[in-house]
Design a protein around this motif. Sequence first.
Motif, PDB file in Angstrom:
ATOM      1  N   THR A 278      -0.955  55.179 -22.751  1.00  0.00           N
ATOM      2  CA  THR A 278      -1.298  55.646 -24.091  1.00  0.00           C
ATOM      3  C   THR A 278      -0.029  55.678 -24.928  1.00  0.00           C
ATOM      4  N   HIS A 280       1.513  56.849 -28.914  1.00  0.00           N
ATOM      5  CA  HIS A 280       1.307  57.551 -30.178  1.00  0.00           C
ATOM      6  C   HIS A 280       2.486  57.229 -31.091  1.00  0.00           C
ATOM      7  N   THR A 286       1.151  55.421 -38.628  1.00  0.00           N
ATOM      8  CA  THR A 286       0.509  56.321 -37.672  1.00  0.00           C
ATOM      9  C   THR A 286      -0.461  55.493 -36.850  1.00  0.00           C
ATOM     10  N   ASP A 288      -2.568  55.186 -32.755  1.00  0.00           N
ATOM     11  CA  ASP A 288      -2.871  55.588 -31.379  1.00  0.00           C
ATOM     12  C   ASP A 288      -3.387  54.363 -30.650  1.00  0.00           C
ATOM     13  N   SER A 289      -2.867  54.176 -29.440  1.00  0.00           N
ATOM     14  CA  SER A 289      -3.245  53.004 -28.647  1.00  0.00           C
ATOM     15  C   SER A 289      -3.459  53.418 -27.199  1.00  0.00           C
ATOM     16  N   ARG A 290      -4.431  52.787 -26.544  1.00  0.00           N
ATOM     17  CA  ARG A 290      -4.680  53.013 -25.128  1.00  0.00           C
ATOM     18  C   ARG A 290      -4.917  51.672 -24.457  1.00  0.00           C
TER      19      ARG A 290
END
Length: 711
Positions: A278, A280, A286, A288-290
Amino acid sequence: MKRHAWLWMGCLFGALPLPAQENVKEEHVETLSADSLITGDARMDSLYRNLPEVLVVGERPVVKASAGKLEYDLPRMIRDRPVDNVFEALKELPGVVEQDGALTLGMQGVTVVLDGKVTNMSTQQLYALLKSLPADRIERVEVMYNAPARYQVRGAMINVRLRHRIGDPGVVQGELYGKYNQDHEASFEERASLLYNGNKFSADFLYVHTHGDSFNTTDKEARHWQQADGSTHLVDNYEEMRGRSHTHTFRLGTDYHLAENYSLSFVYNGSYMTGHNTQHTTGTQTADSRTDQTSWLHNGRFDYQTPFGLKAGAEFTWYNAPDKQWLDSRMGEQCLDFYTEAGQRINAWKFYLSQEHSLKNGWGLNYGTVYTTSIDHSYQMYYGNEEREIEREELPDDVRSRRREQTLNLYAGFSKSFGKKLMTDFSLAVERYKTPVWDEWDVYPVLNLTYLPADGHIFQLNFSSDKSYPGYWAVQDVVSYLGGGYSEIQGNPFLKPEIDYSASLTYILKSKYVFRAWFNHTKDRALQTLYQSPDELLELYRYLNFDFEQQAGLQASVPFKAGSWLNSRLTLIGMWMRQKDSDFYDLPFDRHRLLGIAVLNNTFTLSRKPDLRLTVDGRLQGRAIQGIYDIPSCGDLSATLRYTFLGGNALLTAWCRDILETSMPCPQIRYEHQWVTNEYSSFRSVGLSFAWKFGGYKEKKREAVDTSRFK
C-alpha cells in the motif's frame, strides 16, 4: 560529508598498528608467505627439522590460474567472515561489489552460474536462489572476466562449484537456519538444507521461507517546465509505502554416477511468492494505491555427461506473475481512479549439445550448439471507476501480447598450453537472435591469454564481445503508474540489445594481491531514465538505447594481516565513464565522470576459545551518472559479531548494518529544463541469526536460473 568521515574512522581504526605487527611477524618467522609455499621454499622444511617447538603457520594461495579463468578457494576466504549464504560469500571475491542489488565484477555486469550450468532463470530469481543456499555448500569458485563460448555465457562469469559428495556412502548431512532482521519493520527467514551421498547416487534438498513487513519513503521535489506557456510547476510529494510478503523457495538436485566422468543429473528450482503493498502520497498530489502480487517459478534441468567429452542437456522454465493494482489520485485538475490487472507468463526451453577433445601437445578442441526459445504471454487490462465518471477512454489501452524469441548459437574454440608458463584459450560463436522486431546474426570472438612468469605471479589478458538482451516486460507496449500517478512507466517494443566490446589485463602478485585494468565500449547501451514531459504534468520512465557507454578503470585488491587477531582486505576502484545519446527526447547529451570506490573489510579475532569474531566493513562510493541523472556519493558502515560453538556445528551471529544510514544514494537531475530530486529512505538494521549443522556438515568435504529479464 561528516557521516562519510565517521564511516572511514570506524572501519580504518583496526589497520593503524599494522606495520609494527607485520615486522614482529617476520622477525619471529611465524608465518610463511603464499609465494614461499608455491615455490617450495626450503625454509619450511628447515623449520620443521631444526625448530620443532615453533608452530609454523602456512598460508595457502587463495587463487590459482588456468587457461582463461581464476580459481578461488572461497571457503577458506570466508572461514572467518560472517556470511551465511552463497550470495553474500561471492561479495568476498576481489573486485566483486554489489551495485543496486546486483553483483558486479570490476564494475561490470557478471553472470553467476551453478556447477557450470547456465539457466533460464532471471537474475533476480537466481539471486534469490543464491541467498537461500548455505555458504558451506561452496566447494570452489571460478572467475572468468571473459568466458569462452563453451560455457554458454558471454562476458564476465562466476562459476560456483557446489559440494555434491559428502564422504562415506549413506551419510546424511544438513543445516537448520533461522534469521531475524529489524530495520523499520521486521523480517524473518527459516531454512533447511539436506545432503545425501550414496555409492552412485547423491541428492540435495533445500527449503527456504522468507517473510515479513517492509517500509520505505520517497521525498520527491520537482520543478516541471511546461512548453505551452513556459510556466514552471512545483511538485512536492511525500510517499510512504508499506508491504508484506511471503516467499517459499525449494530446490532438489540429484546426481547419478554411472561410472567415472559418466553421469546423469537433474536439478529442480521452484518458488512461490505473495506480496501486498500500500502507498499513500501527500503534498502537491494526494493518492492512495494498493498492489497485490503473486508469482510462481518452476525450473527443471537435465544434464548428461560422458567420459569422452560429450555433454547434452535440456532445460524448461515456467514463470507466472499476475498482479492487481487499485489507484486513486488527485493533482490539481488531473484525476486517476482505476483498477488494473496485469501479468506475465514465460515458457522457455533450452537445449544444448557440446563436445570437448583433449589432443596431443597441450591442445584442446571444443565445439557445440545451443538453442533457446521462449514465449512471453503478457497482458494489462484497465477498468475505470464508473461511479466517479472516469471514462475508459481516459485510461491507457489494454494490452494482450504473445511474443516469441528464438536464439541459435553455434561455437567452436581451442585451447593450448605452451609449457607451464603460457596458456591460451580462443573461441568464436555465431548467433542468430529472432523476435517479432529483430532478426540478426552476430559474431562473438573471445581471446584469453594466461602467463605465469614465476611462482606466485599471474598475468591474464582478455578480449571479448557480448550482447545483452532487454527484459521481457521492458519491450512490451504497456503503460503503468508509479507512486501516485505523477510517474508513468512506458514499455519500448523497439528496444535493441546492447553490444559490448571489452579488453582487460589482470595481474596477481603472490597469488593474493589482485590488480586489474580494463576498457569497455557498449553500443546501444540500454538504461531506464527519467524525463519530465513538456506537454503535461507527467514524468516518464522508459528504457532507451543510448548511442554508447564507455568505461575505463583500475582496480587493486590488497589483503593484509596484523598477527593472528586482524585479517583485512582493501579494495580500491577508480573508473572513468562516459555516456552519449544524440536523440534523448529533445535533450541530447554527452556526459562523463570520474568515479572512485573504496571497500575495507576487517575481521578481528576477539577470542579463539570461545570462538568469537568481530567484523567491521566500510564502503565509500563517489559520485556517478546515469543518463541525465546525477547520483551522489554514498557509503556504508556495518559491524557483525559471530560466535561459534558445539565444535563448530552451531553459529550465532548478531549484526548492525548501515550504521550511519548512508547506503542509499538519492539521485537528482539538473539538466537543461529537467529538475528533479528523489530522497529515498535508508534505515539502520539490527539482526540475529542461528545456524545448526548436523551429520558433520562442515568438516567433511565432497567434491541454480537467470531471471534478469523477467518482470
